[in-house]
Design an enzyme around this catalytic site. Structure first.
Site, PDB file in Angstrom:
ATOM      1  N   HIS A 242      42.203  32.931  36.511  1.00 33.63           N
ATOM      2  CA  HIS A 242      43.514  33.594  36.528  1.00 33.63           C
ATOM      3  C   HIS A 242      44.176  32.877  35.476  1.00 33.63           C
ATOM      4  O   HIS A 242      45.398  32.707  35.515  1.00 33.63           O
ATOM      5  CB  HIS A 242      43.898  33.833  37.836  1.00 33.63           C
ATOM      6  CG  HIS A 242      43.177  34.594  38.670  1.00 33.63           C
ATOM      7  ND1 HIS A 242      43.434  35.960  38.671  1.00 33.63           N
ATOM      8  CD2 HIS A 242      42.300  34.595  39.621  1.00 33.63           C
ATOM      9  CE1 HIS A 242      42.680  36.641  39.630  1.00 33.63           C
ATOM     10  NE2 HIS A 242      41.851  35.701  40.060  1.00 33.63           N
ATOM     11  N   ASP A 305      40.716  31.088  43.158  1.00 32.15           N
ATOM     12  CA  ASP A 305      39.965  32.368  43.699  1.00 32.15           C
ATOM     13  C   ASP A 305      39.252  32.955  42.278  1.00 32.15           C
ATOM     14  O   ASP A 305      39.597  33.011  41.115  1.00 32.15           O
ATOM     15  CB  ASP A 305      41.086  33.423  44.037  1.00 32.15           C
ATOM     16  CG  ASP A 305      42.262  33.745  43.043  1.00 32.15           C
ATOM     17  OD1 ASP A 305      42.812  32.750  42.488  1.00 32.15           O
ATOM     18  OD2 ASP A 305      42.555  34.916  43.110  1.00 32.15           O
ATOM     19  N   GLU A 306      38.219  33.675  42.775  1.00 38.10           N
ATOM     20  CA  GLU A 306      37.397  34.699  41.605  1.00 38.10           C
ATOM     21  C   GLU A 306      37.040  34.109  40.600  1.00 38.10           C
ATOM     22  O   GLU A 306      37.586  34.569  39.444  1.00 38.10           O
ATOM     23  CB  GLU A 306      38.489  35.894  41.652  1.00 38.10           C
ATOM     24  CG  GLU A 306      38.738  36.442  42.766  1.00 38.10           C
ATOM     25  CD  GLU A 306      39.749  37.853  42.707  1.00 38.10           C
ATOM     26  OE1 GLU A 306      39.495  38.867  43.237  1.00 38.10           O
ATOM     27  OE2 GLU A 306      40.810  37.786  42.070  1.00 38.10           O
ATOM     28  N   VAL A 307      36.375  32.968  40.601  1.00 37.70           N
ATOM     29  CA  VAL A 307      36.022  32.567  39.403  1.00 37.70           C
ATOM     30  C   VAL A 307      34.544  32.877  39.024  1.00 37.70           C
ATOM     31  O   VAL A 307      33.524  32.465  39.738  1.00 37.70           O
ATOM     32  CB  VAL A 307      36.241  30.788  39.479  1.00 37.70           C
ATOM     33  CG1 VAL A 307      35.534  30.192  38.283  1.00 37.70           C
ATOM     34  CG2 VAL A 307      37.485  30.490  39.747  1.00 37.70           C
TER      35      VAL A 307
END
Ligand code: NGO
Length: 516
Positions: A242, A305-307
């Site tokens: 992000h 998050d969300e790597v």
């Protein structure tokens, strides 16, 4: 009709509807001598009441000959109610709020506010008598972390709007405002020595319109406004993923030295800081130190998050290094639940968001069951090390999800939690395997891929945020949807007076009221 319209529900309430206290022209607010906080809280109450009567009640430490008194005092308070607890005694001529700490006085005043007529919330109300039923209330919160999150990265929100949101949080006794200050689509806070983060990285938002950012003064202004309302602002800089806005601003942060384009879409998972470069950690240290200086909160949220661009080992090493930086800068780390896959240390917080905790793993699809097992193992290790969790189950408390398939705004990836679903769940059932002592509290995030401007924010947050506030504050055994929906219906008039653009959920018997 509900016997009262208090949200969150207090621990103990006795109401005597046949008898009332009235705010009159001569009503005085009395605080303890030398209690600066009490004085400030008294003045806030006076301003609120001042909307509806000719003369704002004077706030003083003594009272000569008032016939009607509202007293805010630390004497006679019950220490077993804790720093946020209070006693509120509404008698026919005198109201007393007792609390050991200013937080408790503030919350007692919010409860009194909710006992008084909603029309007092109009900015320039027609003078009219304000009465509260005689009542005795004894109250304290269940959890210490009662949060909401604003994503000011996907769509920017000016500081005034954040302050308006803070006002609504305070009314519901929420005490943590988590600000998601950076994402692929925008970097929203000025960092000295890295001017392009905001000049370039903050210049757009989702959809390609012009973005915006907070100067240090803006952020400090938000923090001070929140602090006056006993709300801790927890800053988040999401990393290593992000981060497209930062990567686009500084080529040297990219492994290949090439800056990507600015991004104005809504995909996730495609960007990452480069874990192998020294400058990555110099950058992070600058950011943590400077934001830490602007924001007094003990917490720094590192996202996590969300790597999808790093291997598991690279990710775990990265989180470990960031955790060390955060500690070295005197803060405690918070991260989205993926960080539990790294070595989480004593005093950190893991924010559970993925809907992986649903009643038993058999409810999950194959891939999700594997993710759930890994996550639960990580959380167990983190708790054993002395960390705690914050509960933000997306399928219940994500305020950016649609209420139902017809809601114009919002996402659907974790379902469409309506007003009932976001309220009607129990921490000890959904998270049965986590001991209550390991739960810091609950938080409702409002992501802003589809949410632009304050009117959208209000529509998605209300009424659901009030329900999350009650989950965080009130004892689970005292709550039921059937009773709550009546109390919720009573909020329509107050929320209208405050100008909140709330969603009139068909599940709730709204009583709009007509008096002003
Ligand atoms: C996920 C994702 C966010 C999205 C959000 C939308 C977390 C922690 N990461 O939650 O980037 O905006 O869903 O609901």
């Amino acid at each position: 009709m509900a016997p009262h319209a208090l949200i969150p529900l207090p621990a103990e309430v006795r109401i005597e509807p046949s008898d009332s206290f009235f705010v009159e022209e001569g009503t005085r607010i009395v605080v303890d001598p030398g209690d600066e906080d009490g004085l400030r809280i008294g003045e806030m109450l006076s301003e609120l009441i001042g909307n509806t009567i000719e003369t704002m009640p004077a706030v003083d430490t003594t009272v000569a000959e008032a016939t009607s008194v509202i007293r805010l005092t630390r004497t006679g308070a019950d220490p077993s109610l804790g720093p946020e607890g209070y006693l509120l005694d509404v008698g026919p001529t005198e109201v007393t709020v007792r609390a050991i700490e200013p937080e408790g006085l503030f919350y007692g005043v919010q409860t009194l506010r909710q006992l008084l007529p909603a029309r007092m919330e109009y900015q320039a109300a027609f003078p009219s008598p304000l009465g509260s039923p005689v009542a005795q209330i004894r109250d304290m919160p269940r959890f210490g972390w009662r949060g909401a999150m604003l994503d000011v990265a996907r769509h920017f929100l000016p500081a005034e709007d954040v302050m308006r949101f803070i006002d609504f949080m305070a009314l519901h006794k929420l005490n943590v405002l988590h600000l998601h200050l950076s994402d692929d689509q925008g970097w929203r806070v000025e960092i000295e020595g890295w001017p392009r983060l905001t000049e370039y990285g903050g210049s757009t938002e989702v959809g390609g319109r012009s973005g915006g950012f907070y100067s240090a003064e803006d952020l400090e202004g938000i923090v001070a406004y929140a602090a006056e309302r006993f709300i801790d602002v927890v800053p988040e800089i999401d990393m290593p993923g992000h981060t497209n806005a930062a990567l686009a601003s500084y080529p040297e942060l990219n492994c290949d030295g090439v800056a990507p384009e600015l991004y104005t879409g809504t995909s996730v998972g495609f960007s990452s800081l480069c874990p192998d470069l020294d400058v990555t950690y110099t950058f992070i240290d600058d950011v943590v130190r400077q934001i830490g200086a602007m924001v007094p909160s003990p917490w720094f949220h590192m996202g996590g998050d969300e790597v999808r661009e790093l291997s598991e080992d690279e990710y775990a090493d990265f989180v470990g290094r960031v955790q060390d930086i955060v500690r070295a800068r005197g803060k405690r780390m918070v991260g989205w639940d993926e960080v539990a896959l790294a070595d989480i240390q004593d005093g950190a917080l893991v924010q559970l968001w993925r809907p992986l905790w649903k009643g038993g793993d058999e409810a999950l699809e194959a891939g999700a069951a594997e993710a759930a097992t890994a996550l639960k193992g990580g959380v167990d290790r983190a708790l054993a090390a002395g960390a705690q969790v914050i509960l933000s189950p997306a399928d219940r408390v994500y305020l950016d999800l649609k209420y139902d398939s017809t809601t114009a705004l919002g996402l659907t990836w974790a379902g469409t939690p309506d007003t009932r679903e976001s309220y009607d769940w129990r921490v000890d059932e959904l998270f049965a395997d986590i001991p209550e002592a390991s739960i810091a509290g609950v938080e409702a995030p409002l992501w802003s891929e589809t949410v632009r401007g304050m009117s959208d924010v209000e529509f998605m947050a209300f009424p659901r945020l009030a329900g999350v506030a009650e989950i965080g504050w009130s004892a689970a055994d005292s709550r039921s949807w059937d009773e709550y929906r009546l109390r919720l219906g009573e909020q329509a008039e107050r929320w209208t007076a405050l100008g909140i653009n709330f969603y009139r959920s068909p599940l709730v018997p709204w009583r709009e009221g007509s008096s002003n």
